[in-house]
Design an enzyme around this catalytic site. Structure first.
Site, short mmCIF file in Angstrom:
data_model
loop_
_atom_site.label_atom_id
_atom_site.label_comp_id
_atom_site.label_asym_id
_atom_site.label_seq_id
_atom_site.Cartn_x
_atom_site.Cartn_y
_atom_site.Cartn_z
N GLU A 49 0.79 -1.11 -0.09
CA GLU A 49 0.01 -0.04 -0.09
C GLU A 49 0.89 1.27 -0.04
OE1 GLU A 49 -4.00 1.46 2.10
OE2 GLU A 49 -2.43 1.13 3.44
N ASP A 60 -4.90 10.52 8.79
CA ASP A 60 -3.68 10.18 9.12
C ASP A 60 -3.24 10.72 10.57
OD1 ASP A 60 -2.70 8.06 7.33
OD2 ASP A 60 -2.80 9.82 6.00
#
Length: 280
Positions: A49, A60
């Site tokens: 990924e 995030d």
């Protein structure tokens, strides 16, 4: 068959789940990122990924947000990301490459162009973490036209309607999160209720499930596989290892001060995480 289909068939025969590292492209530079990616694959990573740096990575936590910043400080661009994907694909023709990219990028480039460019570079799937499945139809259509698998997130406490939508729209795999919030080892994965998370998604007969968010130890990986997931994705723990070998202060570009030491640490960590995917 797609690369994901081939991977799952091979792992089923071996009695293993998949271990998938998240790695930021251009962190801290394209060349160093390629060496990191190569190290991860050689250490046992089953798929990738890869992140495309973005200035406002809302999904995030601080660790991965800093990797976006390091890459951008070094001059990262989407065009550079495409060139890096081409290089990875040429070196590792059978490894599935998934992308994690914020939705502003396809909007800026245009959906059809965006998906076509990433398909031509060698990407297999694209996850847009800030695009929920209820808004995903135009993205899925453009992805299908380009031959890219669209991936959607199945939130930990999602409604059955959402899980049904995610299962119907996600191709390649489904990204199930083990807990709500942002990415990061700051809050570790809770193993309580993982089976329920996986079982609730499996009711809709979708693609294989990868568990992510807070997966930072071999035990977390083993728990994910035991819960019925087909694999586990680890990002922040790997990003922390990379960051520990970086030197440089924002806004100046960073560099890896000891690539051999970084490769050693990554190999040890990824090998242990992969070993934990063995089904018992």
């Amino acid at each position: 068959m797609s690369r994901y289909d081939d991977l799952f068939a091979r792992l089923d025969t071996a009695g293993e789940g998949a271990f998938v590292p998240f790695i930021m492209l251009s962190d801290p530079s394209p060349e160093e990122a390629f060496q990191i990616i190569s190290t991860a694959i050689e250490a046992g990573a089953d798929a990738l990924e890869l992140g495309v740096p973005f200035s406002d990575p809302v999904a995030d936590g601080p660790t991965v947000a800093e990797s976006h910043l390091r890459a951008l400080d070094g001059g990262a661009t989407v065009d550079s990301a495409l060139e890096q994907i081409k290089r990875v694909r040429a070196a590792y023709p059978e490894v599935p490459i998934g992308m994690l990219i914020y939705g502003n990028v396809p909007f800026t480039r245009g959906l059809d162009r965006f998906y076509q460019e990433f398909a031509e570079a060698g990407a297999d799937s694209i996850l847009l973490p800030d695009v929920p499945v209820r808004e995903g139809a135009p993205f899925s259509a453009a992805a299908a036209a380009a031959g890219i698998d669209p991936i959607y997130i199945a939130p930990a406490n999602a409604s059955e309607k959402t899980l049904e939508g995610v299962s119907a729209a996600s191709k390649g795999y489904i990204y199930a999160i083990s807990r709500d919030g942002v990415t990061g080892t700051e809050r570790e994965s809770s193993t309580d209720g993982l089976s329920a998370v996986v079982d609730n998604i499996k009711k809709f007969d979708g693609a294989p499930i990868f568990l992510g968010f807070g997966i930072s130890s071999p035990q977390h990986v083993a728990d994910a596989i035991a819960a019925g997931a087909s694999g586990a994705i680890t990002g922040s723990a790997i990003t922390k290892i990379i960051a520990s070998h970086c030197e440089g202060e924002h806004p100046n570009p960073s560099t890896i001060r000891d690539m051999d030491g970084l490769k050693k640490d990554l190999t040890e960590f990824i090998s242990a995480m992969k070993a934990a995917t063995k089904k018992v």
